[in-house]
Design a protein around this motif. Structure first.
Motif, PDB file in Angstrom:
ATOM      1  N   GLN A 202      26.612  11.148 -11.139  1.00  0.00           N
ATOM      2  CA  GLN A 202      27.140  10.743  -9.840  1.00  0.00           C
ATOM      3  C   GLN A 202      28.170   9.622  -9.991  1.00  0.00           C
ATOM      4  O   GLN A 202      29.227   9.654  -9.357  1.00  0.00           O
ATOM      5  CB  GLN A 202      25.997  10.285  -8.932  1.00  0.00           C
ATOM      6  N   LYS A 203      27.861   8.665 -10.840  1.00  0.00           N
ATOM      7  CA  LYS A 203      28.774   7.545 -11.059  1.00  0.00           C
ATOM      8  C   LYS A 203      30.082   8.019 -11.687  1.00  0.00           C
ATOM      9  O   LYS A 203      31.177   7.656 -11.248  1.00  0.00           O
ATOM     10  CB  LYS A 203      28.102   6.495 -11.954  1.00  0.00           C
ATOM     11  N   GLN A 204      29.969   8.865 -12.705  1.00  0.00           N
ATOM     12  CA  GLN A 204      31.149   9.343 -13.408  1.00  0.00           C
ATOM     13  C   GLN A 204      31.997  10.237 -12.513  1.00  0.00           C
ATOM     14  O   GLN A 204      33.227  10.121 -12.478  1.00  0.00           O
ATOM     15  CB  GLN A 204      30.722  10.114 -14.656  1.00  0.00           C
ATOM     16  N   LEU A 205      31.360  11.136 -11.783  1.00  0.00           N
ATOM     17  CA  LEU A 205      32.070  12.057 -10.906  1.00  0.00           C
ATOM     18  C   LEU A 205      32.813  11.293  -9.812  1.00  0.00           C
ATOM     19  O   LEU A 205      33.965  11.611  -9.482  1.00  0.00           O
ATOM     20  CB  LEU A 205      31.089  13.049 -10.299  1.00  0.00           C
ATOM     21  N   SER A 206      32.158  10.270  -9.257  1.00  0.00           N
ATOM     22  CA  SER A 206      32.780   9.471  -8.208  1.00  0.00           C
ATOM     23  C   SER A 206      34.020   8.733  -8.722  1.00  0.00           C
ATOM     24  O   SER A 206      35.060   8.698  -8.044  1.00  0.00           O
ATOM     25  CB  SER A 206      31.759   8.470  -7.657  1.00  0.00           C
ATOM     26  N   GLN A 207      33.924   8.179  -9.920  1.00  0.00           N
ATOM     27  CA  GLN A 207      35.051   7.455 -10.496  1.00  0.00           C
ATOM     28  C   GLN A 207      36.240   8.385 -10.739  1.00  0.00           C
ATOM     29  O   GLN A 207      37.383   8.057 -10.397  1.00  0.00           O
ATOM     30  CB  GLN A 207      34.631   6.781 -11.800  1.00  0.00           C
ATOM     31  N   ILE A 208      35.986   9.542 -11.323  1.00  0.00           N
ATOM     32  CA  ILE A 208      37.070  10.469 -11.652  1.00  0.00           C
ATOM     33  C   ILE A 208      37.664  11.081 -10.385  1.00  0.00           C
ATOM     34  O   ILE A 208      38.882  11.271 -10.284  1.00  0.00           O
ATOM     35  CB  ILE A 208      36.578  11.555 -12.626  1.00  0.00           C
ATOM     36  N   TRP A 209      36.816  11.380  -9.398  1.00  0.00           N
ATOM     37  CA  TRP A 209      37.304  11.936  -8.131  1.00  0.00           C
ATOM     38  C   TRP A 209      38.287  10.961  -7.466  1.00  0.00           C
ATOM     39  O   TRP A 209      39.302  11.382  -6.911  1.00  0.00           O
ATOM     40  CB  TRP A 209      36.133  12.222  -7.203  1.00  0.00           C
ATOM     41  N   GLY A 210      37.994   9.690  -7.547  1.00  0.00           N
ATOM     42  CA  GLY A 210      38.857   8.689  -6.926  1.00  0.00           C
ATOM     43  C   GLY A 210      40.206   8.536  -7.614  1.00  0.00           C
ATOM     44  O   GLY A 210      41.121   7.928  -7.048  1.00  0.00           O
ATOM     45  N   GLN A 211      40.335   9.077  -8.832  1.00  0.00           N
ATOM     46  CA  GLN A 211      41.584   8.940  -9.589  1.00  0.00           C
ATOM     47  C   GLN A 211      42.243  10.294  -9.877  1.00  0.00           C
ATOM     48  O   GLN A 211      43.162  10.376 -10.678  1.00  0.00           O
ATOM     49  CB  GLN A 211      41.291   8.221 -10.917  1.00  0.00           C
TER      50      GLN A 211
END
Length: 357
Positions: A202-211
């Motif tokens: 969840q943390k990784q997906l959220s970070q990459i989605w935002g960029q």
């Protein structure tokens, strides 16, 4: 004359006090020597000849245990320790607040000092489970369910029940666990592994989605996760990931079916025998991307960070097709004609017409 006598008397008293101080210091050093000698010489760990390894003795210390509680736990497990002696020894070694919980293999015949220092270092037994990129949920659950060092709370749970236990509302538990190696203490509940892996994803997906790149035909982070899982399963060489992602992004943009075998295979499920047949491609399942346009309903595997990044940042390409070349790499084509030529060359082994052969 009296002053000389008085001076000698004072000097004599001073020498007497110095002798007394040295005497008491000597006694103190002897006492400390005996204490420390006892701590590091007298064995407290039993020698066991009936266990698998007679040189090691297994004990477990519970989390958030006080010194006296640790002493009691060790005593209950066969280690000859008096609670008061344990507390005094730990404090004299300055490790009273540093003892760590966990499962330890203590040296048979070991002294109290040695085991206190070992426990303070946290030199304990550790276990691990590796979630490999491309692994499916049924493969992961099989590995966790069969791991002997875990307490199995989730075994027998349905996928929906597992998601509820993790307070997650995804349509499926497929693809939501971050590939990594998870280290844990023996007798840890298996739900902790799932929780750590889900939080990591969840943390990784959220970070990459935002960029991510702008203008991608992906509406949610879950869409990105689905596409990433397809990229993971379709990529033979790491350097091809962004091109594979570009092909699928281009197809989504044009409303073309993805036409990817790994989704069809996932729709078949664990009973897939390794041989994808034409009949399978004509079987209507939600995962048959030859029959249905757009993304499948869920991920088809656990994608790596690299695949998620590739899906969020696809290559700048107009390619719509690719075919495996047989060496782990792929040939990418912009037109159907070029693609069919590549299929003849790499899959059917038909030489091009202009070949000298």
């Amino acid at each position: 004359m009296s002053r000389k006598i008085q001076s000698r008397s004072l000097f004599s008293k001073k020498r007497s006090k110095d002798r007394d101080l040295k005497y008491w210091l000597a006694l103190l050093f002897v006492f400390l020597g005996l204490v420390y000698g006892g701590i590091f010489i007298i064995p407290v760990v039993p020698n066991m000849s009936s266990v698998e390894n007679p040189n090691l003795y297994k004990v477990k210390i519970n989390p958030q245990s006080s010194l006296s509680s640790i002493a009691n736990q060790l005593s209950e497990q066969g280690v000859s320790i008096n609670s008061v002696v344990m507390q005094v020894s730990a404090r004299s070694l300055f490790v009273g607040s540093k003892l760590k919980p966990g499962t330890y293999l203590l040296p048979a015949g070991g002294s109290l000092g040695k085991i206190l220092l070992q426990i303070a270092r946290g030199d304990r037994v550790r276990e691990s489970i590796a979630i490999i990129p491309g692994m499916t949920i049924w493969q992961l659950r099989g590995i966790i369910d069969s791991h002997a060092a875990l307490i199995h709370l989730t075994k027998g749970m349905s996928n929906k029940e597992l998601l509820q236990s993790l307070n997650l509302s995804y349509p499926s538990d497929e693809g939501i666990f971050l590939p990594d190696t998870y280290v844990f203490d023996p007798d840890e509940p298996d739900i902790n592994i799932y929780r750590r892996a889900a939080q990591g994803m969840q943390k990784q997906l959220s970070q990459i989605w935002g960029q991510k790149e702008g203008g991608l035909p992906l509406k949610t982070p879950y869409d990105l996760l689905i596409l990433s899982s397809i990229v993971e399963k379709e990529t033979g060489r790491a350097g091809d990931r962004d091109m594979v992602a570009a092909v699928f992004i281009n197809r989504l943009d044009r409303g073309m079916p993805l036409q990817t075998d790994p989704t069809v295979i996932y729709g078949i499920g664990p009973k897939f025998d390794g041989n994808l047949r034409k009949a399978d491609l004509r079987k209507d399942t939600p995962y048959n991307t030859y029959m249905h346009k757009g993304l499948p309903p869920t991920p088809i595997a656990m994608p790596s960070k690299e695949s998620i990044l590739a899906a969020a940042h696809p290559a700048k390409s107009n390619a719509l097709f690719f075919v495996a070349k047989g060496d782990g790499t792929s040939h990418f084509s912009q037109t159907l004609k070029e693609h069919e030529t590549a299929v003849d060359r790499y899959q059917r082994k038909i030489a091009p017409k202009n070949s000298a052969n």
